[in-house]
Scaffold this active site. Structure first.
Site, PDB file in Angstrom:
ATOM      1  N   TRP A  22       5.653  44.381  38.510  1.00 33.91           N
ATOM      2  CA  TRP A  22       6.139  43.644  39.934  1.00 33.91           C
ATOM      3  C   TRP A  22       6.960  42.544  39.620  1.00 33.91           C
ATOM      4  O   TRP A  22       7.654  42.221  40.815  1.00 33.91           O
ATOM      5  CB  TRP A  22       4.920  43.303  40.445  1.00 33.91           C
ATOM      6  CG  TRP A  22       4.094  42.129  39.917  1.00 33.91           C
ATOM      7  CD1 TRP A  22       3.751  41.710  38.592  1.00 33.91           C
ATOM      8  CD2 TRP A  22       3.782  40.967  40.769  1.00 33.91           C
ATOM      9  NE1 TRP A  22       3.208  40.608  38.720  1.00 33.91           N
ATOM     10  CE2 TRP A  22       3.062  39.840  39.854  1.00 33.91           C
ATOM     11  CE3 TRP A  22       3.904  40.284  42.049  1.00 33.91           C
ATOM     12  CZ2 TRP A  22       2.659  38.816  40.134  1.00 33.91           C
ATOM     13  CZ3 TRP A  22       3.399  39.444  42.469  1.00 33.91           C
ATOM     14  CH2 TRP A  22       2.516  38.615  41.450  1.00 33.91           C
ATOM     15  N   ASP A  23       7.092  42.143  38.471  1.00 38.09           N
ATOM     16  CA  ASP A  23       8.031  41.085  38.004  1.00 38.09           C
ATOM     17  C   ASP A  23       9.591  41.319  38.678  1.00 38.09           C
ATOM     18  O   ASP A  23      10.189  40.405  38.997  1.00 38.09           O
ATOM     19  CB  ASP A  23       8.156  40.797  36.588  1.00 38.09           C
ATOM     20  CG  ASP A  23       7.023  40.709  35.790  1.00 38.09           C
ATOM     21  OD1 ASP A  23       5.882  41.175  36.167  1.00 38.09           O
ATOM     22  OD2 ASP A  23       6.932  39.716  34.692  1.00 38.09           O
ATOM     23  N   GLU A  42      -4.985  37.160  37.349  1.00 42.29           N
ATOM     24  CA  GLU A  42      -5.605  38.083  36.399  1.00 42.29           C
ATOM     25  C   GLU A  42      -6.764  37.822  35.769  1.00 42.29           C
ATOM     26  O   GLU A  42      -7.421  38.756  35.091  1.00 42.29           O
ATOM     27  CB  GLU A  42      -4.669  38.799  35.367  1.00 42.29           C
ATOM     28  CG  GLU A  42      -3.539  39.478  36.124  1.00 42.29           C
ATOM     29  CD  GLU A  42      -2.381  39.908  35.172  1.00 42.29           C
ATOM     30  OE1 GLU A  42      -2.287  39.281  34.142  1.00 42.29           O
ATOM     31  OE2 GLU A  42      -1.643  41.018  35.338  1.00 42.29           O
ATOM     32  N   LYS A  53      -5.403  31.939  36.725  1.00 38.63           N
ATOM     33  CA  LYS A  53      -4.264  32.446  35.788  1.00 38.63           C
ATOM     34  C   LYS A  53      -2.904  31.985  36.094  1.00 38.63           C
ATOM     35  O   LYS A  53      -2.175  31.046  35.451  1.00 38.63           O
ATOM     36  CB  LYS A  53      -4.310  33.713  35.264  1.00 38.63           C
ATOM     37  CG  LYS A  53      -3.430  33.923  34.239  1.00 38.63           C
ATOM     38  CD  LYS A  53      -3.530  35.611  33.849  1.00 38.63           C
ATOM     39  CE  LYS A  53      -2.317  35.885  32.564  1.00 38.63           C
ATOM     40  NZ  LYS A  53      -2.463  37.206  32.339  1.00 38.63           N
ATOM     41  N   GLN A  54      -2.716  32.240  37.335  1.00 36.43           N
ATOM     42  CA  GLN A  54      -1.228  32.092  37.992  1.00 36.43           C
ATOM     43  C   GLN A  54      -1.377  32.032  39.647  1.00 36.43           C
ATOM     44  O   GLN A  54      -2.255  32.206  40.157  1.00 36.43           O
ATOM     45  CB  GLN A  54      -0.200  33.203  37.491  1.00 36.43           C
ATOM     46  CG  GLN A  54      -0.727  34.673  38.011  1.00 36.43           C
ATOM     47  CD  GLN A  54       0.020  35.631  37.182  1.00 36.43           C
ATOM     48  OE1 GLN A  54      -0.528  36.015  36.168  1.00 36.43           O
ATOM     49  NE2 GLN A  54       1.095  36.085  37.642  1.00 36.43           N
TER      50      GLN A  54
HETATM   51  O1  IFM Z   1       3.394  40.921  35.624  1.00 33.60           O
HETATM   52  C1  IFM Z   1       3.009  39.963  34.852  1.00 33.60           C
HETATM   53  C2  IFM Z   1       1.529  39.493  35.246  1.00 33.60           C
HETATM   54  O2  IFM Z   1       1.582  38.911  36.647  1.00 33.60           O
HETATM   55  C3  IFM Z   1       1.034  38.309  34.408  1.00 33.60           C
HETATM   56  N1  IFM Z   1       0.754  38.956  33.061  1.00 33.60           N
HETATM   57  C4  IFM Z   1       2.136  39.306  32.700  1.00 33.60           C
HETATM   58  C5  IFM Z   1       2.816  40.137  33.425  1.00 33.60           C
HETATM   59  C6  IFM Z   1       4.387  40.559  32.860  1.00 33.60           C
HETATM   60  O3  IFM Z   1       5.121  39.666  32.959  1.00 33.60           O
END
Ligand code: IFM
Length: 594
Positions: free
Chosen positions: A162-163, A306, A420-421
């Protein structure tokens, strides 16, 4: 791999293991001294130049290389293409090749550059990020996309995440739409892979469930045991592949955004509409209707955070699903009006007539976690607020191994509120029109101290929201963190047993978004472009180009004014709203708004 010599050209051929793609590298040399010999040793192709070097004399030679693969739009074999290409280069000579190379780069920079006056460090980091994106942009006509580590690093197997849609695509959409369209074509090309995944994942679903780590065919490269545990050496069960369902909606959103911002419906007709409808169909088959609550819910997913797997009603995911249903209806509405025959053919082709009314109902009845009435905070997923409070430092101090993963089944973050993010904050960015600045501020303040920023995708979201509610110092700090990631190479080197090295194109795209959407305050929809500048105090000016509905604009924002230059070749007028003032920008005109 095979080495060969074709007259004075050296050639290496190889065929990739899985997909049997041919690759050829050709090399030719422009040499006017010494004795040249050539040896082929096993898989090495050696050119040896012997010379008696005279003191004070300079010996110069030029080497020309060409690399071709089956992915290039070639008319003869990849080997002949590579040989012809180096021969042509040699005939033209180094200076002519360099001139053409520079001219091509100058054209790219003319529309893709963002100039920051007054801050060389930020300028270098941002240009480096833009350069990273430009060097991996797909070749026209290939329908290729950009992997999460671009062309570097092994960790993500060259797969597309999805990046691309959520972090890199906006840069291309607004500066280089010919590349943005290729990224979208990749999703059209891999629709069958997404259909296969929907049918085979879990209990089986309908429609298109795009791969978390998408390969050439659209099949998923993500394994069910995706992260190695450094304590035991065993691979941990992760649910990235089967539960990160927001990926399909991310694709649908980008597809529709392409149409809204370019105004070009060809992509919808060549398969984009089909992608969108199949994504909506997937979500309809995934959603649960809770009779007692009279609402649809999206259960058992992973959102962008995640560390918390298999959660219910992740706010970001639910919003993505709702938007996908809405987009599906908007596509139907648009095609019915403008391309009725094509719409009929599509409905027949994918046999979706009966499901269409369900999408409208699902969009309306889908549960979306709402801001708390008192605090304004949106719960990231059901019962997130019941998790344990902790600080990132506390969790790090509890680690037995420095690289241990904090998610999956037993990770340290799992029972806590540490994420995580950016998750809710990503939602506030993607759906920035649907939430007030107050709600954004409240959620930013709540989630920021609880975010590890364990992914390179995280900081830009916090930077953009901070810019919007006026915390420009913070926005700048996180902008620099994002923009300099590949210049400074400061990132997690290992996650579990996995080496994470490589470049970060999503962060590179995030840096562009933070400059233009965050500090520049640019927002566009199908009717207008809004600019609400929030220039950082160190910056004298921010300059960039925007493509909108096929027309081009040069924007310059200073601490006192905004200047818009509408290109003379533009086809029509467009509405810009600058700091609340509406301006109709006619082709060839310049507007200065103080
Ligand atoms: O797509 C990301 C995910 O959101 C977090 N882990 C790394 C992936 C790839 O950059």
């Amino acid at each position: 791999m095979k080495a060969e010599k074709e007259k004075d050209t050296l050639v290496l051929h190889a065929v990739t293991n899985e997909n049997a793609k041919k690759i050829a590298v050709a090399e030719i040399i422009d040499l006017s001294f010494g004795k040249e010999t050539h040896e082929i040793k096993e898989r090495k192709n050696l050119r040896v130049i012997e010379l008696d070097a005279e003191p004070g004399k300079t010996y110069t030679f030029n080497k020309y290389f060409a690399v071709f693969t089956d992915n290039d739009p070639v008319t003869v074999s990849v080997t002949d293409s590579a040989i012809n290409c180096v021969k042509r280069a040699k005939d033209r000579g180094y200076e002519a090749c360099l001139k053409e190379h520079n001219a091509q780069w100058a054209t790219k920079w003319e529309t893709c550059d963002v100039k920051i006056d007054g801050d060389d460090e930020a300028q270098i980091a941002l240009r480096y990020s833009i350069f990273q994106l430009l060097i991996v942009a797909p070749v026209r006509g290939t329908g290729n996309s950009i992997p999460a580590r671009a062309l570097s690093g092994q960790v993500y197997k060259g797969a597309i995440f999805w990046d691309t849609e959520m972090f890199m695509f906006p840069f291309f959409l607004y500066t280089y739409p010919e590349k943005a369209v290729e990224l979208m074509r990749y999703r059209i090309k891999t629709l069958d892979g997404a259909r296969r995944k929907a049918q085979t994942e879990g209990a089986g679903f309908r429609g298109a469930f795009y791969a978390w780590e998408s390969q050439e065919t659209g099949d998923d490269a993500c394994t069910y045991f995706n992260i190695g545990d450094p304590h035991t050496g065993r691979n941990l069960r992760t649910h990235f592949r089967d539960k990160q369902v927001h990926i399909s909606g991310d694709v649908a959103i980008a597809m529709w955004e392409y149409f809204k911002i370019t105004g070009d419906d060809l992509l919808l007709l060549e398969g984009g509409a089909e992608v969108i409808l199949e994504c909506a169909r997937f979500y309809y088959s995934y959603a649960y209707f809770k009779k007692d609550k009279n609402r649809y819910e999206i259960l058992d997913v992973i959102g962008p955070d995640e560390y918390h797997e298999r959660v219910n009603n992740n706010a970001f995911t639910n919003m993505v699903v709702k938007a996908t249903f809405e987009i599906a209806m908007a596509v139907i509405g648009y095609l019915k009006h403008n391309h009725p025959a094509e719409l009929d053919a599509l409905i027949m082709k994918i046999d979706i007539a009966e499901e269409l009314p369900c999408f409208a109902e699902a969009a309306e009845l889908l549960y979306i976690p709402q801001p708390d009435k008192e605090t304004g905070v949106i719960e990231q997923f059901d019962a997130y607020f019941k998790l344990k409070e902790a600080t990132i430092e506390e969790l790090k101090a509890q680690k037995i191994h420095p690289d241990e993963y904090m998610g999956a089944g037993q990770g340290l973050a799992v029972p806590t509120k540490i994420i995580k993010q950016a998750d809710v904050v990503t939602m506030l960015n993607v759906f920035r029109d649907r939430y007030s600045t107050e709600i954004k501020k409240a959620n930013w303040e709540y989630y920021e101290p609880r975010t590890e920023h364990g992914s390179s995708l995280s900081a830009c979201g916090y930077a953009m929201v901070a810019a919007e509610f006026g915390n420009l110092d913070f926005a700048y700090r996180y902008f620099m963190k994002t923009a300099s990631i590949d210049v400074e190479a400061k990132y997690k080197v290992y996650v579990g047993t996995i080496f994470m090295g490589g470049s970060h194109p999503a962060a590179n795209g995030g840096a562009w978004m933070t400059a233009v959407f965050g500090f520049g305050g640019v927002k566009a929809d199908e009717n207008k472009v809004t600019i609400q500048p929030r220039l950082y105090k160190k910056w004298n000016a921010l300059q960039f180009t925007l493509f909108y509905k096929g027309d081009r604009f040069a924007i310059k924002i200073t601490q006192k004014a905004v200047e818009i230059i509408a290109n003379a070749a533009n086809k029509r007028r467009h509405t810009f709203i600058v700091a609340g003032k509406s301006i109709d920008c006619s082709p060839g005109s310049t507007y200065t708004i103080n």
